[in-house]
Design a protein around this motif. Structure first.
Motif, PDB file in Angstrom:
ATOM      1  N   LEU A  35      -1.900 -10.861   7.405  1.00 35.94           N
ATOM      2  CA  LEU A  35      -3.206 -11.248   8.048  1.00 35.94           C
ATOM      3  C   LEU A  35      -3.123 -12.658   8.740  1.00 35.94           C
ATOM      4  CD1 LEU A  35      -6.296 -10.363   8.059  1.00 35.94           C
ATOM      5  CD2 LEU A  35      -6.602 -11.788   6.348  1.00 35.94           C
ATOM      6  N   ASP A  36      -2.128 -13.559   8.256  1.00 34.07           N
ATOM      7  CA  ASP A  36      -1.882 -14.892   9.181  1.00 34.07           C
ATOM      8  C   ASP A  36      -1.447 -14.387  10.462  1.00 34.07           C
ATOM      9  OD1 ASP A  36      -3.209 -16.290   6.924  1.00 34.07           O
ATOM     10  OD2 ASP A  36      -1.594 -16.903   5.993  1.00 34.07           O
ATOM     11  N   PHE A  37      -0.413 -13.666  10.263  1.00 36.55           N
ATOM     12  CA  PHE A  37       0.369 -13.181  11.514  1.00 36.55           C
ATOM     13  C   PHE A  37      -0.646 -12.598  12.453  1.00 36.55           C
ATOM     14  CE2 PHE A  37       2.508  -9.565  13.719  1.00 36.55           C
ATOM     15  CZ  PHE A  37       3.275 -10.454  14.592  1.00 36.55           C
TER      16      PHE A  37
ATOM     17  N   PRO B 160      -7.798  -3.176   1.775  1.00 40.23           N
ATOM     18  CA  PRO B 160      -8.853  -3.341   2.768  1.00 40.23           C
ATOM     19  C   PRO B 160      -8.039  -3.796   4.120  1.00 40.23           C
ATOM     20  CG  PRO B 160      -8.788  -5.275   1.480  1.00 40.23           C
ATOM     21  CD  PRO B 160      -7.958  -4.377   0.793  1.00 40.23           C
ATOM     22  N   ARG B 161      -8.544  -2.739   5.037  1.00 38.02           N
ATOM     23  CA  ARG B 161      -8.101  -3.003   6.568  1.00 38.02           C
ATOM     24  C   ARG B 161      -8.610  -4.641   6.956  1.00 38.02           C
ATOM     25  NH1 ARG B 161      -6.712   1.899   8.868  1.00 38.02           N
ATOM     26  NH2 ARG B 161      -7.453   3.537   7.407  1.00 38.02           N
ATOM     27  N   PRO B 162      -7.514  -4.989   7.810  1.00 39.70           N
ATOM     28  CA  PRO B 162      -7.674  -6.467   8.446  1.00 39.70           C
ATOM     29  C   PRO B 162      -9.304  -6.581   8.859  1.00 39.70           C
ATOM     30  CG  PRO B 162      -5.458  -5.620   8.946  1.00 39.70           C
ATOM     31  CD  PRO B 162      -6.336  -4.582   8.632  1.00 39.70           C
TER      32      PRO B 162
ATOM     33  N   SER C  75       1.663   1.143  17.253  1.00 35.88           N
ATOM     34  CA  SER C  75       1.729   0.146  16.542  1.00 35.88           C
ATOM     35  C   SER C  75       1.150  -1.022  16.884  1.00 35.88           C
ATOM     36  CB  SER C  75       3.336  -0.069  16.095  1.00 35.88           C
ATOM     37  OG  SER C  75       4.057   0.859  15.655  1.00 35.88           O
ATOM     38  N   ALA C  76       1.510  -1.408  18.247  1.00 36.61           N
ATOM     39  CA  ALA C  76       0.814  -2.609  18.713  1.00 36.61           C
ATOM     40  C   ALA C  76      -0.926  -2.421  18.883  1.00 36.61           C
ATOM     41  CB  ALA C  76       1.170  -2.940  20.006  1.00 36.61           C
ATOM     42  N   LYS C  77      -1.586  -1.311  19.200  1.00 38.47           N
ATOM     43  CA  LYS C  77      -2.569  -1.122  19.286  1.00 38.47           C
ATOM     44  C   LYS C  77      -3.535  -1.098  17.945  1.00 38.47           C
ATOM     45  CE  LYS C  77      -6.073   2.361  19.317  1.00 38.47           C
ATOM     46  NZ  LYS C  77      -6.765   3.500  18.337  1.00 38.47           N
ATOM     47  N   VAL C  78      -2.902  -0.586  17.099  1.00 39.27           N
ATOM     48  CA  VAL C  78      -3.678  -0.546  15.455  1.00 39.27           C
ATOM     49  C   VAL C  78      -3.442  -1.892  15.078  1.00 39.27           C
ATOM     50  CG1 VAL C  78      -2.998   1.826  15.168  1.00 39.27           C
ATOM     51  CG2 VAL C  78      -1.323   0.309  14.198  1.00 39.27           C
ATOM     52  N   MET C  79      -2.470  -2.677  14.999  1.00 43.74           N
ATOM     53  CA  MET C  79      -2.277  -4.125  14.519  1.00 43.74           C
ATOM     54  C   MET C  79      -3.209  -5.045  15.490  1.00 43.74           C
ATOM     55  SD  MET C  79       1.398  -5.004  13.467  1.00 43.74           S
ATOM     56  CE  MET C  79       2.408  -4.723  15.271  1.00 43.74           C
ATOM     57  N   ILE C  80      -3.526  -4.571  16.788  1.00 46.71           N
ATOM     58  CA  ILE C  80      -4.393  -5.618  17.569  1.00 46.71           C
ATOM     59  C   ILE C  80      -5.680  -5.531  17.210  1.00 46.71           C
ATOM     60  CG2 ILE C  80      -5.084  -6.314  19.880  1.00 46.71           C
ATOM     61  CD1 ILE C  80      -2.249  -5.869  20.696  1.00 46.71           C
ATOM     62  N   HIS C  81      -6.177  -4.257  17.057  1.00 50.92           N
ATOM     63  CA  HIS C  81      -7.469  -3.776  16.601  1.00 50.92           C
ATOM     64  C   HIS C  81      -7.757  -4.345  15.158  1.00 50.92           C
ATOM     65  CE1 HIS C  81      -8.637  -0.781  19.594  1.00 50.92           C
ATOM     66  NE2 HIS C  81      -8.837  -1.865  19.958  1.00 50.92           N
ATOM     67  N   GLY C  82      -6.561  -4.490  14.180  1.00 48.06           N
ATOM     68  CA  GLY C  82      -6.942  -4.853  13.138  1.00 48.06           C
ATOM     69  C   GLY C  82      -7.053  -3.742  11.902  1.00 48.06           C
ATOM     70  N   GLU C  83      -6.528  -2.649  12.379  1.00 46.91           N
ATOM     71  CA  GLU C  83      -6.585  -1.503  11.868  1.00 46.91           C
ATOM     72  C   GLU C  83      -5.509  -1.292  10.539  1.00 46.91           C
ATOM     73  OE1 GLU C  83      -6.986   2.126  14.068  1.00 46.91           O
ATOM     74  OE2 GLU C  83      -7.929   1.074  15.517  1.00 46.91           O
ATOM     75  N   HIS C  84      -4.182  -1.825  10.864  1.00 44.41           N
ATOM     76  CA  HIS C  84      -3.332  -1.966   9.897  1.00 44.41           C
ATOM     77  C   HIS C  84      -2.529  -3.163   9.955  1.00 44.41           C
ATOM     78  CE1 HIS C  84      -3.716   2.372   9.082  1.00 44.41           C
ATOM     79  NE2 HIS C  84      -3.767   2.579  10.359  1.00 44.41           N
ATOM     80  N   TYR C  85      -1.800  -3.418   8.761  1.00 41.99           N
ATOM     81  CA  TYR C  85      -0.753  -4.687   8.665  1.00 41.99           C
ATOM     82  C   TYR C  85       0.581  -4.255   9.198  1.00 41.99           C
ATOM     83  CZ  TYR C  85      -4.506  -6.192   5.536  1.00 41.99           C
ATOM     84  OH  TYR C  85      -5.864  -6.700   5.103  1.00 41.99           O
TER      85      TYR C  85
END
Length: 487
Positions: free
Chosen positions: A190-192, A265-267, A327-337
């Motif tokens: 989450l910090d990342f 829980p999702r980010p 991968s970039a899209k779901v991480m930027i949106h906070g959907e996945h770690y």
């Protein structure tokens, strides 16, 4: 009769009429037996605690049917906990709408919430038993026209102005997030993700790149998986489509089961710096990464080097870009770690390799597994039992696809008319017919199901659409193409 007595009598009747009208205004067909219980919970600003339902996409107050020998009060306590994760004290009954009792309720302990990018108050209730299955989020919503227009029960939404003043406010506490609920493993991830957002705010170039990734990923995701079955059917035949479809079903069910059982829980549920999304289930693993990996791995593993000596490297490059994009899209949106991305990639790759082994065994033994009507009928039963057993409508939709495939195969046994496109222009024409038809089914399903608020109706319509997709790809498109090719 004297005039004073007449005036007194009229005054009494008028007072009784006003009182009875006030009582009746809180009751609709109140003579029906009570079979359900709902809780009305408000904060100090008269916002109403509502759940955003996963299936209907509409708001409602927490509540549900009475089970067994429960009293309405006991059912109200249980339903609130299952849908919001909150423990409440049930007060007086303030209304009855048809067969449901409406109770004034108050939470027992102060509950944290955060304000999302749209200004809504999101209650941190991701640990609720039904979260991700029947509830996508828990909100503190005002009683305004926008909320009422998207409220599920018509008999409730016009009564809140009368009911809310009768409810004692519960204590909700503004909080920046619920990161303490994470283990150190997820806390570091989450910090990342948060550092990416900080860098995004500081770098205009990176911000533009992020917007491009989000836009491309958002366009890529829905269209990609609608067209893959049509592509396989057009360019590789119906048996290849059945085998690939079996793998796609396996990946989807594995991901849905894992995202239901593993409660992380999702980010964006933890920190309000992320945007909120209509994503059901918990964070592990990434379904989009798993399905994208499976599709490209399946193409590369089954690549015919004799027919296509060139182009494999380009497909490998396209697959790498696609997986990175998603991968970039779901991480930027906070959907996945980041770890969810790795797990999704591993699932997609493992399933493609396993399906190839099963395919080789099938041809070596001349077995009709994966392409027989019996297999798809058994898959329909298994998926339906799993989906209904864990209350996961998305798995029920997959069972409807299996049923549609079975119906298509039975039809083709009776009327064996398979038309496979031979030349490249013909294959492209077949793909366009199948692709546009599939998109039309999905769009019409979304258009009609959006008009209904009853969960059972929406589930039935989505199942019908899923069934129709299989029939369209395997039966209707070949027959249309056959008629077109004759002309």
């Amino acid at each position: 009769m004297s005039i004073p007595r007449l005036i007194s009598g009229l005054f009494f009747l008028l007072s009784f009429s006003v009182w009875s009208a006030g009582e009746a205004s809180n009751a609709i067909n109140s003579t029906l037996p009570v079979k359900a219980a709902d809780c009305l919970i408000v904060d100090d600003q008269k916002n109403i605690l509502m759940i955003d339902e996963a299936i209907s996409g509409r708001y409602s107050i927490p509540g549900g049917s009475i089970i067994g020998d429960e009293t309405p009060q006991q059912a109200a306590v249980r339903e609130v906990y299952e849908e919001t994760g909150l423990h409440v004290t049930v007060g007086k009954q303030i209304a009855q709408t048809y067969n449901s009792a409406i109770f004034s309720c108050e939470i027992k302990t102060p509950t944290p919430y955060f304000v999302d990018s749209s200004g809504r108050r999101v209650v941190m209730a991701w640990s609720a038993p039904h979260f991700g299955k029947e509830v996508t989020r828990v909100l503190l919503m005002p009683d305004n026209k926008t909320v009422r227009d998207n409220y599920r029960f018509p008999e409730h939404k016009w009564m809140f102005r009368i009911w809310v003043p009768e409810v004692s406010p519960s204590e909700f506490v503004l909080s920046p997030g619920e990161s303490d609920a994470l283990t150190p493993f997820y806390r570091s991830q989450l910090d990342f993700l948060q550092s990416l957002h900080v860098y995004r705010a500081q770098s205009p170039v990176f911000a533009m790149a992020v917007k491009a990734v989000v836009v491309l990923g958002s366009i890529f995701s829905p269209l990609f998986f609608l067209l893959t079955l049509s592509y396989i059917r057009a360019y590789h035949g119906h048996r290849a489509a059945l085998i690939y479809g079996a793998g796609l079903m396996t990946v989807s069910i594995i991901v849905l089961l894992m995202s239901t059982v593993i409660e992380v829980p999702r980010p964006y549920f933890i920190d309000p710096v992320f945007r909120e999304h209509n994503t059901v289930g918990y964070t592990l693993p990434s379904s989009m990464v798993a399905l994208t990996t499976f599709f490209f791995s399946w193409l590369l593993i089954n690549w015919d080097k004799e027919k296509h000596p060139k182009g494999r490297k380009r497909v490998m490059l396209l697959s790498a870009v696609s997986v990175l994009l998603i991968s970039a899209k779901v991480m930027i949106h906070g959907e996945h770690y980041p770890s969810d991305i790795i797990v999704g990639f591993a699932i997609g790759l493992f399933c493609s390799v396993g399906l190839r082994q099963l395919k080789d065994w099938r041809f070596a033994t001349r077995n009709r597994a994966l392409t027989s009507a019996r297999f798809w009928f058994l898959a329909f039963i298994a998926a339906a039992i799993i989906g209904l057993g864990i209350h996961k409508p998305h798995i029920v939709y997959l069972s409807a696809i299996c049923l549609g495939t079975w119906c298509a195969l039975m039809w083709l046994k009776i009327f064996p008319t398979y038309v496979s496109a031979v030349r490249r222009p013909a294959k492209l024409t077949f793909l366009l017919i199948a692709g546009f038809g599939t998109l039309a089914i999905v769009v019409l399903d979304h258009y009609f199901s959006a008009k209904y608020a009853v969960n059972e109706v929406i589930v039935a319509m989505n199942c019908a659409a899923a069934w129709a997709v299989a029939v369209w790809v395997l039966v209707v498109t070949p027959r249309i193409f056959h008629r077109m090719s004759k002309q």
